[in-house]
Design a protein around this motif. Structure first.
Motif, PDB file in Angstrom:
ATOM      1  N   TYR A 180       5.885  14.637  -5.712  1.00 29.21           N
ATOM      2  CA  TYR A 180       5.290  15.096  -4.455  1.00 29.21           C
ATOM      3  C   TYR A 180       6.202  16.148  -3.852  1.00 29.21           C
ATOM      4  CZ  TYR A 180       2.657  10.787  -4.976  1.00 29.21           C
ATOM      5  OH  TYR A 180       1.872   9.782  -5.470  1.00 29.21           O
ATOM      6  N   GLU A 181       5.602  17.195  -3.316  1.00 29.82           N
ATOM      7  CA  GLU A 181       6.358  18.304  -2.744  1.00 29.82           C
ATOM      8  C   GLU A 181       6.045  18.431  -1.266  1.00 29.82           C
ATOM      9  OE1 GLU A 181       6.533  23.166  -3.383  1.00 29.82           O
ATOM     10  OE2 GLU A 181       5.692  21.897  -4.954  1.00 29.82           O
ATOM     11  N   LEU A 182       7.095  18.599  -0.451  1.00 31.74           N
ATOM     12  CA  LEU A 182       6.892  18.822   0.970  1.00 31.74           C
ATOM     13  C   LEU A 182       8.019  19.685   1.509  1.00 31.74           C
ATOM     14  CD1 LEU A 182       8.471  15.983   2.748  1.00 31.74           C
ATOM     15  CD2 LEU A 182       7.166  15.273   0.775  1.00 31.74           C
ATOM     16  N   GLU A 183       7.849  20.207   2.710  1.00 33.07           N
ATOM     17  CA  GLU A 183       8.858  21.062   3.318  1.00 33.07           C
ATOM     18  C   GLU A 183       9.432  20.403   4.557  1.00 33.07           C
ATOM     19  OE1 GLU A 183       7.219  24.945   4.075  1.00 33.07           O
ATOM     20  OE2 GLU A 183       7.629  25.601   2.026  1.00 33.07           O
ATOM     21  N   THR A 202      12.439  22.824   0.419  1.00 33.11           N
ATOM     22  CA  THR A 202      11.509  21.990  -0.324  1.00 33.11           C
ATOM     23  C   THR A 202      12.195  20.681  -0.719  1.00 33.11           C
ATOM     24  OG1 THR A 202      10.468  23.984  -1.189  1.00 33.11           O
ATOM     25  CG2 THR A 202       9.933  21.920  -2.281  1.00 33.11           C
ATOM     26  N   VAL A 203      11.456  19.595  -0.551  1.00 30.09           N
ATOM     27  CA  VAL A 203      11.909  18.267  -0.950  1.00 30.09           C
ATOM     28  C   VAL A 203      10.881  17.726  -1.931  1.00 30.09           C
ATOM     29  CG1 VAL A 203      12.358  15.899  -0.174  1.00 30.09           C
ATOM     30  CG2 VAL A 203      13.082  17.838   1.235  1.00 30.09           C
ATOM     31  N   PHE A 204      11.378  17.133  -3.003  1.00 31.39           N
ATOM     32  CA  PHE A 204      10.514  16.543  -4.016  1.00 31.39           C
ATOM     33  C   PHE A 204      10.749  15.041  -4.048  1.00 31.39           C
ATOM     34  CE2 PHE A 204      11.591  20.844  -5.236  1.00 31.39           C
ATOM     35  CZ  PHE A 204      10.347  21.398  -5.469  1.00 31.39           C
ATOM     36  N   VAL A 205       9.686  14.277  -3.791  1.00 33.18           N
ATOM     37  CA  VAL A 205       9.740  12.823  -3.940  1.00 33.18           C
ATOM     38  C   VAL A 205       9.251  12.547  -5.354  1.00 33.18           C
ATOM     39  CG1 VAL A 205       8.906  10.598  -3.107  1.00 33.18           C
ATOM     40  CG2 VAL A 205       9.306  12.479  -1.484  1.00 33.18           C
ATOM     41  N   ILE A 206      10.117  11.933  -6.154  1.00 34.02           N
ATOM     42  CA  ILE A 206       9.836  11.732  -7.576  1.00 34.02           C
ATOM     43  C   ILE A 206       9.510  10.260  -7.798  1.00 34.02           C
ATOM     44  CG2 ILE A 206      10.732  12.020  -9.909  1.00 34.02           C
ATOM     45  CD1 ILE A 206      12.846  13.981  -8.472  1.00 34.02           C
ATOM     46  N   ASP A 207       8.275   9.995  -8.155  1.00 33.24           N
ATOM     47  CA  ASP A 207       7.810   8.628  -8.407  1.00 33.24           C
ATOM     48  C   ASP A 207       7.954   8.345  -9.894  1.00 33.24           C
ATOM     49  OD1 ASP A 207       6.363   6.296  -8.820  1.00 33.24           O
ATOM     50  OD2 ASP A 207       4.752   6.859  -7.453  1.00 33.24           O
ATOM     51  N   ALA A 233       7.228   2.001  -4.808  1.00 37.12           N
ATOM     52  CA  ALA A 233       7.204   3.403  -5.219  1.00 37.12           C
ATOM     53  C   ALA A 233       5.762   3.892  -5.300  1.00 37.12           C
ATOM     54  CB  ALA A 233       7.907   3.571  -6.568  1.00 37.12           C
ATOM     55  N   SER A 234       5.158   4.026  -4.145  1.00 34.03           N
ATOM     56  CA  SER A 234       3.789   4.517  -4.063  1.00 34.03           C
ATOM     57  C   SER A 234       3.711   5.391  -2.812  1.00 34.03           C
ATOM     58  CB  SER A 234       2.801   3.338  -3.972  1.00 34.03           C
ATOM     59  OG  SER A 234       1.483   3.803  -3.925  1.00 34.03           O
ATOM     60  N   TRP A 235       3.400   6.664  -3.025  1.00 30.24           N
ATOM     61  CA  TRP A 235       3.468   7.645  -1.956  1.00 30.24           C
ATOM     62  C   TRP A 235       2.172   8.423  -1.844  1.00 30.24           C
ATOM     63  CZ3 TRP A 235       8.073   6.962   0.403  1.00 30.24           C
ATOM     64  CH2 TRP A 235       9.106   6.411  -0.352  1.00 30.24           C
ATOM     65  N   ARG A 236       1.931   8.975  -0.687  1.00 31.14           N
ATOM     66  CA  ARG A 236       0.848   9.925  -0.470  1.00 31.14           C
ATOM     67  C   ARG A 236       1.309  10.900   0.597  1.00 31.14           C
ATOM     68  NH1 ARG A 236      -4.167   7.931   2.261  1.00 31.14           N
ATOM     69  NH2 ARG A 236      -4.472   9.835   3.392  1.00 31.14           N
ATOM     70  N   VAL A 237       1.151  12.191   0.344  1.00 28.09           N
ATOM     71  CA  VAL A 237       1.582  13.217   1.290  1.00 28.09           C
ATOM     72  C   VAL A 237       0.346  13.799   1.965  1.00 28.09           C
ATOM     73  CG1 VAL A 237       2.795  15.412   1.570  1.00 28.09           C
ATOM     74  CG2 VAL A 237       3.615  13.737  -0.112  1.00 28.09           C
ATOM     75  N   VAL A 238       0.400  13.878   3.299  1.00 26.49           N
ATOM     76  CA  VAL A 238      -0.703  14.421   4.084  1.00 26.49           C
ATOM     77  C   VAL A 238      -0.210  15.676   4.799  1.00 26.49           C
ATOM     78  CG1 VAL A 238      -2.246  14.006   6.034  1.00 26.49           C
ATOM     79  CG2 VAL A 238      -1.737  12.155   4.433  1.00 26.49           C
ATOM     80  N   GLY A 239      -0.983  16.740   4.708  1.00 26.00           N
ATOM     81  CA  GLY A 239      -0.680  17.959   5.453  1.00 26.00           C
ATOM     82  C   GLY A 239       0.383  18.835   4.823  1.00 26.00           C
ATOM     83  N   ALA A 240       0.689  18.636   3.571  1.00 33.06           N
ATOM     84  CA  ALA A 240       1.711  19.471   2.923  1.00 33.06           C
ATOM     85  C   ALA A 240       1.096  20.729   2.380  1.00 33.06           C
ATOM     86  CB  ALA A 240       2.398  18.708   1.801  1.00 33.06           C
ATOM     87  N   THR A 284       0.848  -1.180   0.000  1.00 38.09           N
ATOM     88  CA  THR A 284       0.000   0.000   0.000  1.00 38.09           C
ATOM     89  C   THR A 284       0.891   1.240   0.000  1.00 38.09           C
ATOM     90  OG1 THR A 284      -0.116  -0.002   2.406  1.00 38.09           O
ATOM     91  CG2 THR A 284      -1.879  -1.160   1.229  1.00 38.09           C
ATOM     92  N   PRO A 285       0.348   2.380  -0.409  1.00 40.98           N
ATOM     93  CA  PRO A 285       1.171   3.595  -0.424  1.00 40.98           C
ATOM     94  C   PRO A 285       1.746   3.924   0.950  1.00 40.98           C
ATOM     95  CG  PRO A 285      -0.900   3.963  -1.564  1.00 40.98           C
ATOM     96  CD  PRO A 285      -1.008   2.625  -0.892  1.00 40.98           C
ATOM     97  N   THR A 286       2.939   4.472   0.942  1.00 43.60           N
ATOM     98  CA  THR A 286       3.541   4.980   2.164  1.00 43.60           C
ATOM     99  C   THR A 286       3.033   6.404   2.331  1.00 43.60           C
ATOM    100  OG1 THR A 286       5.496   3.612   1.850  1.00 43.60           O
ATOM    101  CG2 THR A 286       5.709   5.496   3.338  1.00 43.60           C
ATOM    102  N   VAL A 287       2.395   6.663   3.448  1.00 46.91           N
ATOM    103  CA  VAL A 287       1.818   7.979   3.720  1.00 46.91           C
ATOM    104  C   VAL A 287       2.858   8.822   4.448  1.00 46.91           C
ATOM    105  CG1 VAL A 287      -0.080   9.241   4.796  1.00 46.91           C
ATOM    106  CG2 VAL A 287      -0.480   6.936   3.876  1.00 46.91           C
ATOM    107  N   LEU A 288       3.154   9.981   3.883  1.00 45.63           N
ATOM    108  CA  LEU A 288       4.168  10.882   4.426  1.00 45.63           C
ATOM    109  C   LEU A 288       3.515  12.046   5.157  1.00 45.63           C
ATOM    110  CD1 LEU A 288       6.405  11.046   1.223  1.00 45.63           C
ATOM    111  CD2 LEU A 288       6.620   9.476   3.167  1.00 45.63           C
ATOM    112  N   PHE A 289       4.010  12.327   6.358  1.00 45.33           N
ATOM    113  CA  PHE A 289       3.534  13.445   7.167  1.00 45.33           C
ATOM    114  C   PHE A 289       4.695  14.400   7.393  1.00 45.33           C
ATOM    115  CE2 PHE A 289       1.089   9.698   8.304  1.00 45.33           C
ATOM    116  CZ  PHE A 289      -0.223  10.146   8.269  1.00 45.33           C
TER     117      PHE A 289
END
Length: 185
Positions: free
Chosen positions: A106-109, A26-31, A178-185, A11-16
């Motif tokens: 995906y973009e996050l800080e 800024t960090v970019f996770v590139i799938d 290689a399956s991601w989901r970003v929460v709260g970004a 299942t996707p790895t959920v990133l917080f």
């Protein structure tokens, strides 16, 4: 119960991302579909891109069935890919500079000090054996030996999950695919 455990591995790895960042980078996770890489903004606004993989399959571009099976079934020599990307640190800039297939970015800080520390550590690994580096223009990366072997439980996605954790990103999931989901970004 074991079926649920097995299913959770795929299942996707959920990133917080950290919720309160004082000096954001800024960090970019590139799938890339079956593989992931990461681009990290530097203090000067440029970006450093890193990727991890099996040396034979990824850096030497031996995508034969034998090389793929070896990479998944038992520990094999690994590689760290590195590239400098121009700023500004935006999704558009990342996408414009990549020479490979990208499914989503995906973009996050994160905190700047954490980003700087990871860049320093990865650059030190990459610089250890400059005579053995492999330039692969098709990927836009220069590869160097990585000290930890590649195998199914220590692959590009799980290593990137570890790097994100080093930068203060909490996660739910195993980071095995290689399956991601970003929460709260």
């Amino acid at each position: 119960m074991s079926g649920l455990l097995l299913l959770s591995a795929f299942t996707p790895t959920v990133l917080f991302p950290p919720s309160e960042v004082q000096d954001p980078r800024t960090v970019f996770v590139i799938d890339h579909g079956t593989h992931s890489s990461v681009a990290i903004e530097t203090g000067s606004g440029q970006m450093m891109r890193y990727a991890y993989g099996d040396l034979r399959y990824y850096a030497n571009r031996d995508t034969s069935l034998g090389a793929g099976a070896a990479a998944l079934l038992w520990p094999t020599p690994s590689t760290l890919g590195r590239a400098e990307l121009e700023g500004p640190a935006t999704k558009q800039s990342v996408m414009r500079q990549l020479r490979v297939v990208v499914e989503i970015v995906y973009e996050l800080e994160v905190e700047g000090v954490s980003a700087d520390q990871l860049i320093l550590e990865l650059d030190e690994i990459h610089a250890r054996n400059p005579a053995e580096q492999i330039n692969v223009p098709a990927y836009g990366l220069v590869f160097a030996s990585h000290p930890v072997d590649y195998f199914w439980g220590h692959n590009s996605s799980s290593v990137i999950a570890g790097w994100l954790g080093d930068m203060g990103v909490r996660m739910f999931g195993w980071g095995l695919i290689a399956s991601w989901r970003v929460v709260g970004a």
